[in-house]
Write a protein that holds these residues in place. Sequence first.
Motif, PDB file in Angstrom:
ATOM      1  N   LEU A 100       0.811  -1.214   0.000  1.00 13.20           N
ATOM      2  CA  LEU A 100       0.000   0.000   0.000  1.00 13.20           C
ATOM      3  C   LEU A 100       0.848   1.270   0.000  1.00 13.20           C
ATOM      4  O   LEU A 100       0.316   2.373  -0.114  1.00 13.20           O
ATOM      5  N   THR A 103       1.933   4.004  -3.788  1.00 14.12           N
ATOM      6  CA  THR A 103       1.033   3.461  -4.805  1.00 14.12           C
ATOM      7  C   THR A 103       1.111   4.217  -6.121  1.00 14.12           C
ATOM      8  O   THR A 103       1.033   3.610  -7.193  1.00 14.12           O
ATOM      9  N   TYR A 120      -4.059  -5.211  -5.375  1.00 12.13           N
ATOM     10  CA  TYR A 120      -5.018  -4.593  -4.460  1.00 12.13           C
ATOM     11  C   TYR A 120      -6.283  -5.422  -4.338  1.00 12.13           C
ATOM     12  O   TYR A 120      -6.863  -5.563  -3.259  1.00 12.13           O
ATOM     13  N   PHE A 125      -8.599  -4.540  -1.299  1.00  8.77           N
ATOM     14  CA  PHE A 125      -8.753  -3.088  -1.353  1.00  8.77           C
ATOM     15  C   PHE A 125      -9.370  -2.705  -2.706  1.00  8.77           C
ATOM     16  O   PHE A 125      -8.674  -2.353  -3.662  1.00  8.77           O
ATOM     17  N   LEU A 128      -8.699   0.928  -4.327  1.00 10.23           N
ATOM     18  CA  LEU A 128      -7.394   1.058  -4.963  1.00 10.23           C
ATOM     19  C   LEU A 128      -7.323   0.244  -6.254  1.00 10.23           C
ATOM     20  O   LEU A 128      -6.746   0.692  -7.245  1.00 10.23           O
TER      21      LEU A 128
END
Length: 218
Positions: A100, A103, A120, A125, A128
Amino acid sequence: MLSPAPGRGFLFKRLGMKGKFFYIILTALTCLACGHEQRESNFGTEEECRYDAMQLDGDWEGIVAEAEKSPVKSLSCHKVVLLAKFRLRQIDQNAVMECLANTKEALTSVTGAMMMSDVYMQLGFAALAQRAAFEAMVVTKNDKMKRRALQRLTETAIITKQYDVALKYISVLEEIGVNRQWLKTMKQMAGHPASIIQYPTFKNLQEQYAKGEDLFFM
């Protein structure tokens, strides 16, 4: 909660032993295509193409072996190596969270952006993953990569409960042609949100997205 159990990409099925020769040929052709596309745009380096092919196949052992054989240059490839080590239980959840960091810097090419979207997505996530796929889609001139980005945007739209948006992406993908079973599944979830309970992966990602804060590139 992240799980180090061997994971798969959302768009590709793992090849069996009989398909290994085909996989080697596919990787070689992908790298050749990368070289051609790179002359036209910032499609990605040969290194990124190799790592992308391996991570799409879920070849975590191959990724770690490749990284041990020669230093990793691309930041997006480095993050794929972290994911591979996590899947193989070589690092813990705290260590894989390095994915993370930085990025924006990892999105140096179309292939790099899509690799980051895959990383991601596998870490749960969705926001993202959505943004990285969008970066790839708006830049690429490659039809296959554009389809791949649109498929990811469809998945993340469903996870974030943007069902109308997902249906618009699906209508575009129906015109340009993608896997019919994938389309059928996405259309079912986007058109009938209650059916998501039948698809544990998407149900879990929806719940994780709802509980967490929306993340922006750092």
